[in-house]
Enzyme design. Structure first.
Site, PDB file in Angstrom:
ATOM      1  CG  HIS A 194      -6.675  -5.502   1.515  1.00  0.00           C
ATOM      2  ND1 HIS A 194      -6.200  -6.476   2.374  1.00  0.00           N
ATOM      3  CD2 HIS A 194      -7.851  -5.081   2.022  1.00  0.00           C
ATOM      4  CE1 HIS A 194      -7.050  -6.623   3.383  1.00  0.00           C
ATOM      5  NE2 HIS A 194      -8.064  -5.796   3.199  1.00  0.00           N
ATOM      6  CG  ASP A 239      -5.063 -10.189   2.986  1.00  0.00           C
ATOM      7  OD1 ASP A 239      -4.876  -9.011   3.342  1.00  0.00           O
ATOM      8  OD2 ASP A 239      -4.600 -10.652   1.929  1.00  0.00           O
ATOM      9  CG  ASP A 250      -2.800  -8.536   0.391  1.00  0.00           C
ATOM     10  OD1 ASP A 250      -2.057  -8.818   1.339  1.00  0.00           O
ATOM     11  OD2 ASP A 250      -3.895  -7.939   0.527  1.00  0.00           O
ATOM     12  CG  HIS A 297      -1.989  -1.028   1.185  1.00  0.00           C
ATOM     13  ND1 HIS A 297      -2.899  -1.168   0.163  1.00  0.00           N
ATOM     14  CD2 HIS A 297      -2.261  -2.022   2.073  1.00  0.00           C
ATOM     15  CE1 HIS A 297      -3.694  -2.180   0.414  1.00  0.00           C
ATOM     16  NE2 HIS A 297      -3.337  -2.736   1.540  1.00  0.00           N
TER      17      HIS A 297
HETATM   18  N1  LIG Z   1      -7.061  -0.794   7.992  1.00  0.00           N
HETATM   19  C1  LIG Z   1      -7.665  -1.003   6.735  1.00  0.00           C
HETATM   20  C2  LIG Z   1      -7.311  -2.338   6.155  1.00  0.00           C
HETATM   21  C3  LIG Z   1      -5.823  -2.467   5.901  1.00  0.00           C
HETATM   22  C4  LIG Z   1      -5.552  -3.674   5.021  1.00  0.00           C
HETATM   23  C5  LIG Z   1      -4.129  -4.098   5.085  1.00  0.00           C
HETATM   24  C6  LIG Z   1      -3.826  -5.215   4.138  1.00  0.00           C
HETATM   25  O1  LIG Z   1      -3.958  -6.387   4.409  1.00  0.00           O
HETATM   26  N2  LIG Z   1      -3.429  -4.895   2.930  1.00  0.00           N
HETATM   27  O2  LIG Z   1      -3.091  -5.853   2.039  1.00  0.00           O
HETATM   28 ZN   LIG Z   2      -4.276  -7.368   2.435  1.00  0.00          ZN
END
Ligand SMILES: NCCCCCC(=O)NO
Ligand SMILES: [Zn+2]
Length: 343
Positions: free
Chosen positions: A198, A285, A196, A160
């Site tokens: 996200h 995830d 991932d 991110h």
């Molecule tokens: N706090 C909001 C969710 C953060 C996601 C982190 C993650 O797993 N990114 O791949």
């Molecule tokens: Zn993630």
């Protein structure tokens, strides 16, 4: 397959995070890396080695210097300001505000250099960030040195983090730094396959106008899932990078068959691009029991991911990203790696 791991990740612990309507203990916690390391050992995946230390030059090939230089100063500034608890922002320079004048207050600077409240600091956070970066570069050098694959057990994660900002538990974009490092070492083309749950908004932002790094993302639809503001299918790259950014947004409830259809298409496009190296942003995830995610992959699916990536027949660097079902994170993450080795 060798694993690179640093115990320094453990100093990034006890941080709180802001989720919808509450401040809660962070999901991105030390036990994640420890469960994965234990599984590497119990599965006898291969040696676990400590990272070599690097200066920040490779980080600054990807990230803005002022952003990188800010990171080690956060906690000292927080303490100097008499602040306690977890260092986190609460104000951001969104549309209609100025993003060209960094404020003087450390909590405001955290907002200046982030897109959410998810990249927080405690005393040991910078040491963990730096160790994760060293882990990625050390594992990359193993692949450059002739290893077919290597596993960078990175914590904190990185996908991110953009050129000038942190967020979503990410500070330095480990996978992006490794990609640039391979380019600087003479590789012509790199593919980053982000599995991932996200969208890797930071990785997309960093390489969006470049044709030398192909970025493929399989993820929850940003219309309804974090990071919300990037990751749509129509984002295909810009300028010279047009066609080299490929997003596969998928709905809540996506199961293996649907997810695998995206993986197959991504692997076909990756093979056609013919990179010198594949970097896998390995988040697990996507797992059905993940506490913050909405896909329905099961543990036996993860070795299938590894086997499919191995079929590409390319040098592969695995870089750990997310995954918060801590009990099963080791089984799932290492399952990809044993699947890659067809064990
Ligand atoms: N706090 C909001 C969710 C953060 C996601 C982190 C993650 O797993 N990114 O791949
Ligand atoms: Zn993630």
């Amino acid at each position: 397959m060798k694993t690179v791991y640093s115990p320094l990740h453990a100093g990034h612990a006890g941080q709180m995070e802001l989720v919808t309507s509450a401040i809660v203990p962070g999901f991105e916690k030390p036990s994640r890396a420890e469960f994965i390391k234990a599984r590497v050992e119990s599965e006898k995946l291969g040696p676990i080695v400590l990272p070599l230390e690097h200066d920040l030059a490779a980080a600054k090939r990807i990230h803005k210097s002022d952003y990188i230089d800010f990171l080690p100063t956060v906690w000292p500034q927080w303490v100097e300001a008499g602040l306690t608890g977890t260092a986190m922002p609460f104000t951001w320079p969104t549309r209609g505000l100025r993003g060209d004048v960094p404020p003087k207050r450390v909590d405001a600077l955290l907002g200046y250099y982030s897109f959410d409240a998810g990249a927080t600091f405690v005393e040991g956070t910078w040491a963990a960030i730096k160790s994760s970066y060293d882990v990625a570069l050390t594992a990359a050098s193993m692949v450059k040195g002739g290893e077919t694959s290597a596993f960078a057990l990175c914590r904190p994660p990185g996908h991110h983090a953009g050129a000038g900002f942190m967020g979503g538990y990410c500070y330095i974009n480990n996978a992006a730094v490794a990609a640039q490092w391979f380019r600087d070492q003479g590789a012509k083309r790199i593919s980053i396959l982000d599995v991932d749950y996200h969208h890797g908004n930071g990785t997309q932002e960093i390489f969006y106008d470049r044709a030398d790094v192909q970025v493929l993302n399989l993820h929850g639809d940003p219309m309804v899932e974090y990071p919300f503001f990037l990751g749509h299918a129509d984002e295909r790259g810009a300028g010279a990078g047009e066609g080299f950014n490929i997003n596969y947004p998928m709905p809540f409830g996506t199961d293996w068959d649907a997810w695998n259809a995206s993986l197959e298409d991504a692997c076909a496009k990756l093979a056609a691009y013919a990179p010198d190296v594949v970097i896998v942003s390995l988040g697990v995830d996507t797992f059905e029991k993940d506490p913050i995610s909405q896909f329905k992959l099961k543990s036996p699916d993860y070795p299938k991911i590894g086997r499919r990536i191995a079929k590409l027949g390319l040098p592969t660097l695995f870089v750990m990203e997310g995954g918060y079902a801590v009990e099963e994170i080791g089984v799932n993450a290492v399952g990809v790696l044993t699947g890659f080795e067809d064990r």
